[in-house]
Design an enzyme around this catalytic site. Structure first.
Site, PDB file in Angstrom:
ATOM      1  N   TYR A   1      17.217  38.443  30.016  1.00  0.00           N
ATOM      2  CA  TYR A   1      17.962  39.693  29.888  1.00  0.00           C
ATOM      3  C   TYR A   1      17.351  40.516  28.765  1.00  0.00           C
ATOM      4  CZ  TYR A   1      21.727  43.027  29.174  1.00  0.00           C
ATOM      5  OH  TYR A   1      22.446  44.188  29.043  1.00  0.00           O
TER       6      TYR A   1
ATOM      7  N   ASP B   1      23.001  51.362  18.665  1.00  0.00           N
ATOM      8  CA  ASP B   1      23.076  51.395  20.128  1.00  0.00           C
ATOM      9  C   ASP B   1      24.007  52.528  20.570  1.00  0.00           C
ATOM     10  OD1 ASP B   1      22.974  50.732  22.823  1.00  0.00           O
ATOM     11  OD2 ASP B   1      24.509  49.183  22.655  1.00  0.00           O
TER      12      ASP B   1
ATOM     13  N   ASP C   1      18.937  46.573  30.505  1.00  0.00           N
ATOM     14  CA  ASP C   1      20.024  47.514  30.281  1.00  0.00           C
ATOM     15  C   ASP C   1      19.438  48.928  30.287  1.00  0.00           C
ATOM     16  OD1 ASP C   1      22.032  49.094  29.237  1.00  0.00           O
ATOM     17  OD2 ASP C   1      22.322  47.921  27.416  1.00  0.00           O
TER      18      ASP C   1
ATOM     19  N   ASP D   1      21.318  51.690  30.140  1.00  0.00           N
ATOM     20  CA  ASP D   1      22.343  52.581  29.587  1.00  0.00           C
ATOM     21  C   ASP D   1      22.981  53.422  30.699  1.00  0.00           C
ATOM     22  OD1 ASP D   1      22.018  51.556  27.056  1.00  0.00           O
ATOM     23  OD2 ASP D   1      20.741  53.168  26.335  1.00  0.00           O
TER      24      ASP D   1
ATOM     25  N   HIS E   1      20.952  47.546  34.959  1.00  0.00           N
ATOM     26  CA  HIS E   1      22.325  47.995  35.145  1.00  0.00           C
ATOM     27  C   HIS E   1      22.505  49.381  34.558  1.00  0.00           C
ATOM     28  CE1 HIS E   1      23.566  46.892  30.990  1.00  0.00           C
ATOM     29  NE2 HIS E   1      23.007  45.717  31.186  1.00  0.00           N
TER      30      HIS E   1
ATOM     31  N   GLU F   1      25.563  52.180  33.483  1.00  0.00           N
ATOM     32  CA  GLU F   1      26.970  52.140  33.085  1.00  0.00           C
ATOM     33  C   GLU F   1      27.671  53.476  33.292  1.00  0.00           C
ATOM     34  OE1 GLU F   1      26.892  52.570  28.301  1.00  0.00           O
ATOM     35  OE2 GLU F   1      25.623  50.998  29.162  1.00  0.00           O
TER      36      GLU F   1
ATOM     37  N   CYS G   1      28.248  50.804  21.937  1.00  0.00           N
ATOM     38  CA  CYS G   1      28.320  49.397  22.327  1.00  0.00           C
ATOM     39  C   CYS G   1      29.607  49.147  23.098  1.00  0.00           C
ATOM     40  CB  CYS G   1      28.261  48.518  21.089  1.00  0.00           C
ATOM     41  SG  CYS G   1      28.623  46.773  21.411  1.00  0.00           S
TER      42      CYS G   1
ATOM     43  N   ARG H   1      27.550  48.737  35.724  1.00  0.00           N
ATOM     44  CA  ARG H   1      28.410  48.294  34.629  1.00  0.00           C
ATOM     45  C   ARG H   1      29.562  49.279  34.488  1.00  0.00           C
ATOM     46  NH1 ARG H   1      26.812  47.939  28.153  1.00  0.00           N
ATOM     47  NH2 ARG H   1      28.673  49.053  27.479  1.00  0.00           N
TER      48      ARG H   1
ATOM     49  N   GLU I   1      32.507  45.126  31.710  1.00  0.00           N
ATOM     50  CA  GLU I   1      32.312  44.946  30.276  1.00  0.00           C
ATOM     51  C   GLU I   1      33.638  44.707  29.561  1.00  0.00           C
ATOM     52  OE1 GLU I   1      30.734  43.850  27.982  1.00  0.00           O
ATOM     53  OE2 GLU I   1      29.319  45.359  27.241  1.00  0.00           O
TER      54      GLU I   1
ATOM     55  N   ASN J   1      29.323  39.071  30.042  1.00  0.00           N
ATOM     56  CA  ASN J   1      28.585  39.339  28.816  1.00  0.00           C
ATOM     57  C   ASN J   1      29.170  38.492  27.686  1.00  0.00           C
ATOM     58  OD1 ASN J   1      27.239  40.357  26.608  1.00  0.00           O
ATOM     59  ND2 ASN J   1      28.131  42.402  26.718  1.00  0.00           N
TER      60      ASN J   1
END
Length: 307
Positions: free
Chosen positions: A48, A62, A89, A91, A116, A118, A126, A161, A191, A213
């Site tokens: 990952y 982040d 990731d 975003d 992924h 989101e 985060c 996500r 999440e 996660n």
């Protein structure tokens, strides 16, 4: 030697097979290319690549400050060092639906097995912090539809996500998961679930793989492999675990040098020179070089005169 001999297409097929196997897939987070090789050596299922780790490695928080170019480049460097599939990731997809489409193709080109996308606003934060905001359903589904339409390899995994659990509750997370699957998501990343039962509720809502996660210091407890498998979770990630471990060790070593005037006290916990050489396959490079460079360069001392 050099990079993985397994092609990105083969890795994507392996990821798909793992998710369909009925066995929970474990994907530790790599913080650099060499750690991806270590993850493979220790027998995990995949790698990952965390957006938080990529940002933190640049000294940034982040909050969506990294660019597509930075993420695709670094993720590609990490993915190519392992025979394992790697998921990254991405975003919010780095912009509007057309930007999301380009993101998918750049990540395909970089050799990733999947990513992924989101449903947070930009600038994002985060997923385990308070005060998150999520976009409306139409915006969220447009991102996923654009991602699914843009991919050229049908085995590149599009994971959606959703952060809506922390904003509107579990029922809203179930509803959004269903809508994201309808829009084309191959898998769902819910999440900040608080209990194993919440993961089971998402599992009951959709027929695609779901991800857990397990990040430290977050909203979720650090559930065990057996607990997550029992809830029907298909993939578990440990996104920042190795970076936190490495930085913790680095901090302790620096403190030892300042306190003692030498790093001697930290040496027993360090990776040895021999082990580091083993990880980078130093011997294979030496064998390769010797087998190729087995001649004398014309004009060099001791070389025969030209005929």
């Amino acid at each position: 030697m050099l990079y993985s001999a397994t092609t990105p297409e083969q890795k994507r097929l392996a990821m798909r097979a793992g998710l369909a196997s009925g066995t929970l897939q474990q994907y530790p987070g790599a913080f650099n290319p060499l750690s991806a090789r270590l993850i493979q050596e220790k027998g995990f299922d995949g790698v990952y690549i965390s957006g938080a780790v990529l940002a933190n490695d640049l000294g940034l928080p982040d909050i969506g400050l990294t660019t597509l170019t930075e993420v695709a480049t670094r993720a590609g460097q990490i993915a190519r060092m392992s025979d394992l599939p790697a998921i990254v990731d991405a975003d919010t997809g780095f912009g509007e639906p057309m930007n999301v489409a380009r993101t998918i193709q750049e990540l395909e080109n970089a050799g990733l097995a999947g990513c992924h996308i989101e449903d947070q606003f930009n600038p994002k934060r985060c997923g385990h912090l308070d005060g998150k905001n999520v976009v409306d359903l139409d915006t969220a589904t447009k991102r996923i539809r654009a991602a699914a339409d843009a991919r050229r390899d049908p085995n590149f995994l599009i994971m959606a996500r959703t952060d809506i659990r922390a904003v509107e509750g579990l029922a809203a997370a179930q509803d959004r998961a269903r809508a994201l699957v309808e829009a084309g998501a191959d898998a769902i990343f819910p999440e900040a679930m608080k209990t194993v039962e919440e993961f089971a509720a998402i599992r009951a809502a959709v027929d695609v793989p779901i991800l857990a996660n397990m990040t430290e210091f977050g909203k979720s407890e650090l559930f065990t492999y057996d607990q997550l498998a029992g809830a029907g979770v298909n993939m578990v990630i440990y996104p920042v675990t190795l970076l936190r471990s490495a930085m913790g060790a680095a901090e302790r070593t620096l403190e030892a040098i300042r306190a003692d005037g030498t790093q001697a006290a930290a040496v027993p916990s360090m990776l040895t020179r021999a082990r580091l050489y083993d990880l980078v396959d130093y011997e294979a490079y030496n064998r390769f070089d010797t087998s190729v460079f087995n001649f004398q360069v014309p004009g060099s001392p001791g070389a025969p005169a030209p005929a």
